[in-house]
Design a protein around this motif. Structure first.
Motif, mmCIF file in Angstrom:
data_model
loop_
_atom_site.group_PDB
_atom_site.id
_atom_site.type_symbol
_atom_site.label_atom_id
_atom_site.label_comp_id
_atom_site.label_asym_id
_atom_site.label_seq_id
_atom_site.Cartn_x
_atom_site.Cartn_y
_atom_site.Cartn_z
ATOM 1 N N GLU A 166 -63.549 23.924 -16.504
ATOM 2 C CA GLU A 166 -63.181 23.830 -17.566
ATOM 3 C C GLU A 166 -62.926 22.545 -18.304
ATOM 4 O O GLU A 166 -63.299 22.257 -19.490
ATOM 5 C CB GLU A 166 -61.798 24.529 -17.740
ATOM 6 C CG GLU A 166 -61.296 24.924 -19.365
ATOM 7 C CD GLU A 166 -60.074 25.621 -19.364
ATOM 8 O OE1 GLU A 166 -59.286 25.651 -20.142
ATOM 9 O OE2 GLU A 166 -60.133 26.714 -18.830
ATOM 10 N N THR A 170 -65.176 21.042 -21.522
ATOM 11 C CA THR A 170 -64.351 20.812 -22.893
ATOM 12 C C THR A 170 -64.380 19.598 -23.385
ATOM 13 O O THR A 170 -64.441 18.844 -24.468
ATOM 14 C CB THR A 170 -62.742 21.124 -22.939
ATOM 15 O OG1 THR A 170 -62.344 20.681 -21.756
ATOM 16 C CG2 THR A 170 -62.567 22.704 -22.541
ATOM 17 N N THR A 173 -67.847 19.447 -24.947
ATOM 18 C CA THR A 173 -67.997 20.034 -26.071
ATOM 19 C C THR A 173 -67.331 19.159 -27.142
ATOM 20 O O THR A 173 -67.771 19.484 -28.351
ATOM 21 C CB THR A 173 -67.742 21.484 -26.090
ATOM 22 O OG1 THR A 173 -66.255 21.599 -25.497
ATOM 23 C CG2 THR A 173 -68.406 22.177 -24.938
ATOM 24 N N ASN A 174 -66.150 18.548 -26.928
ATOM 25 C CA ASN A 174 -65.321 17.903 -27.915
ATOM 26 C C ASN A 174 -66.243 16.538 -28.365
ATOM 27 O O ASN A 174 -66.346 16.255 -29.533
ATOM 28 C CB ASN A 174 -63.970 17.906 -27.482
ATOM 29 C CG ASN A 174 -63.197 18.915 -27.387
ATOM 30 O OD1 ASN A 174 -63.487 19.929 -28.147
ATOM 31 N ND2 ASN A 174 -62.017 18.919 -26.443
ATOM 32 N N TRP A 205 -69.643 28.178 -23.946
ATOM 33 C CA TRP A 205 -68.198 27.581 -24.446
ATOM 34 C C TRP A 205 -68.205 27.893 -25.803
ATOM 35 O O TRP A 205 -67.114 28.174 -26.497
ATOM 36 C CB TRP A 205 -67.596 26.425 -23.839
ATOM 37 C CG TRP A 205 -66.391 25.896 -24.205
ATOM 38 C CD1 TRP A 205 -65.925 25.292 -25.255
ATOM 39 C CD2 TRP A 205 -65.184 26.407 -23.449
ATOM 40 N NE1 TRP A 205 -64.641 25.240 -25.266
ATOM 41 C CE2 TRP A 205 -63.998 25.860 -24.253
ATOM 42 C CE3 TRP A 205 -64.956 26.977 -22.381
ATOM 43 C CZ2 TRP A 205 -62.772 25.871 -23.760
ATOM 44 C CZ3 TRP A 205 -63.521 27.003 -21.972
ATOM 45 C CH2 TRP A 205 -62.654 26.536 -22.619
#
Length: 496
Positions: A166, A170, A173-174, A205
């Motif tokens: 995770e 993240t 993706t951020n 995601w």
């Protein structure tokens, strides 16, 4: 419920996967992975970290099996579809796998294993549409084992928890600003963090679409690009090299069509190996994009990246991702000064839990205060990290100098008669190591004396190779990385 899977409920009608000429929604992925999870459980409440290996082509089938294993509480162990039976059997034995899921196209490959009583074999096509109660999976539990290439011995299983995964997702993706409107083409092996995390998991995601192309084909890739549905692409330098070579042989009209489609992409990424400057410049000319270079490993996902917005420096891997701490140290784990070469060490929730059943190897790869030792050598230049090479592989110690093999390779590729190359250090009684180069030539009549004369104008004398071999192609693993230990063996018998 795991957050990656829980988030899918926000995008039920979106297309999650395109493969084999079909499109599958997030709802279909949720339904199929639930059915697989129930069947894997076979009446149990929780697989409780049983290892489940799977040998399946990149596809909706692959994705739903991966999610099904996680939803049942198992550890997903993806197998390389290009590996021989002996390599597959090594993973089965090392993980003490309880279940092997295989696609029908691999039945003949694994046929010698089917009489084993310690493994439950399941055809990937045989799962039925059944539903039931699934366990609640804690984020700290082990989720996946990916095997390293094993260049320094037997392959090691890198164990990542759901929290590790995770965090890796993240972080990207951020930083790379993924949205549900994104559509990415996945041409990467699905037993590797690049294909599993950077492409597939980041897309899922975000509610985006991941399209699979099972067999690599520059023609097919460009045909998909020309549809102008794809807006992200991630690959290794070898793939970009092959795409450039194919583009060069197209008609001017076709070249323009491809370039127009590429111009509309929002992001293109290169990683898993050093990007030659020549490839960087040629792809920019073709696509109007500056490839984003980033840095990561199986053990930690991505840790450092060039900016999504802002200047990208060729040869640089950029700055650490948010929440990840990076330092450069010398042989004594002392932080080096800016501008000095040091080993990259990393801390963060992205870093893996352990090597499977190898406590000593796990202990050895961390410092006493918890820094992960990557073995990669870099330098910090104006706030950006630049990779110099892999410790003991790409850093050649000759005559008291520490020499970057990657630097010499970059210069060699500038020569008009050299198509590709790889530089290594060979043991030498006098110098410690002597520099050797394997060349893939455009012109078979190239004189090594003339080459060395040319190099004297580009490099100091102590960086010029002393030995050469010529090959039709460089030995590579399935990710396109040159296997330099294999090259060393070739020099032992083929020195010119």
């Amino acid at each position: 419920m795991l957050k990656l899977i829980e988030r899918a409920n926000n995008f039920k009608e979106n297309i999650a996967i395109k493969s084999g000429g079909y499109s599958y929604t997030y709802q279909a992925l949720l339904n199929r992975s639930e059915s697989i999870a129930v069947e894997l459980l076979a009446g149990k409440k929780d697989l409780e970290e049983e290892r489940v290996t799977f040998l399946v082509d990149p596809s909706f089938k692959y994705t739903s099996i991966q999610w099904g294993i996680w939803r049942a509480g198992g550890i997903a162990v993806p197998l390389c579809v290009k590996h021989p039976l002996a390599s597959i059997e090594y993973v089965l034995d090392d993980t003490k796998t309880s279940i092997l899921i295989y696609g029908k196209e691999y039945k003949s490959l694994i046929a010698p294993l089917l009489n084993r009583k310690d493994i439950r074999f399941i055809k990937a096509e045989s799962f039925e549409n059944i539903f039931g109660i699934l366990p609640d999976i804690e984020i700290e539990r082990r989720a996946m084992i990916i095997y390293t290439s094993g260049t320094t011995g037997a392959p090691k299983g890198v164990v990542s928890t759901h929290k590790n995964i995770e965090t890796q997702i993240t972080g990207l993706t951020n930083f790379w600003e993924w949205t549900e409107n994104d559509h990415i083409l996945n041409v990467l092996p699905m037993h590797h963090v690049h294909g599993i995390i950077n492409v597939l998991s980041c897309a899922l995601w975000s509610g985006a679409c991941c399209e699979f192309l099972i067999k690599f084909s520059p023609k097919d890739i460009f045909e998909i690009f020309k549809k102008q549905e794809i807006n992200l692409f991630m690959a290794v330098p070898t793939i970009y090299f092959k795409l450039i070579a194919y583009w060069d042989n197209l008609s001017t009209l076709e070249q323009n069509k491809v370039s127009l489609a590429l111009k509309n992409f929002r992001l293109m990424v290169s990683g898993s190996a050093a990007l030659p400057l020549s490839v960087h410049e040629k792809w920019k000319r073709i696509s109007h994009h500056v490839l984003l270079e980033r840095y990561g490993m199986t053990e930690m996902g991505m840790a450092i990246s060039n900016p999504y917005k802002g200047d990208r420096i060729p040869g640089s891997i950029g700055k650490p991702l948010k929440g990840i701490t990076v330092r450069l140290v010398d042989e004594n784990n002392k932080i080096v000064e800016p501008g000095e070469a040091g080993e990259i060490q990393v801390k963060g929730d992205n870093v893996f839990k352990e090597y499977w059943n190898k406590p000593e190897a796990t202990k050895d790869t961390f410092t006493s205060n918890g820094w992960f030792k990557t073995g990669d050598i870099a330098v910090l230049d104006n706030g950006n990290y630049k990779i110099l090479g892999r410790n003991s592989i790409d850093i050649i110690k000759s005559g008291g100098y520490k020499i970057s093999a990657l630097e010499i390779e970059e210069v060699l590729r500038l020569h008009q008669d050299i198509k590709d190359c790889a530089v290594i250090g060979l043991p030498d009684e006098e110098w410690g190591e002597t520099i050797a180069a394997s060349l893939v030539l455009k012109n078979a009549n190239l004189s090594f004396d003339n080459l060395n004369y040319w190099l004297k104008g580009k490099l100091p004398g102590y960086k010029i190779p002393r030995k050469y071999i010529v090959q039709s192609d460089l030995p590579r693993n399935v990710m396109g990385k040159v296997t330099k230990n294999e090259l060393k063996n070739l020099f032992n018998v083929d020195i010119l």
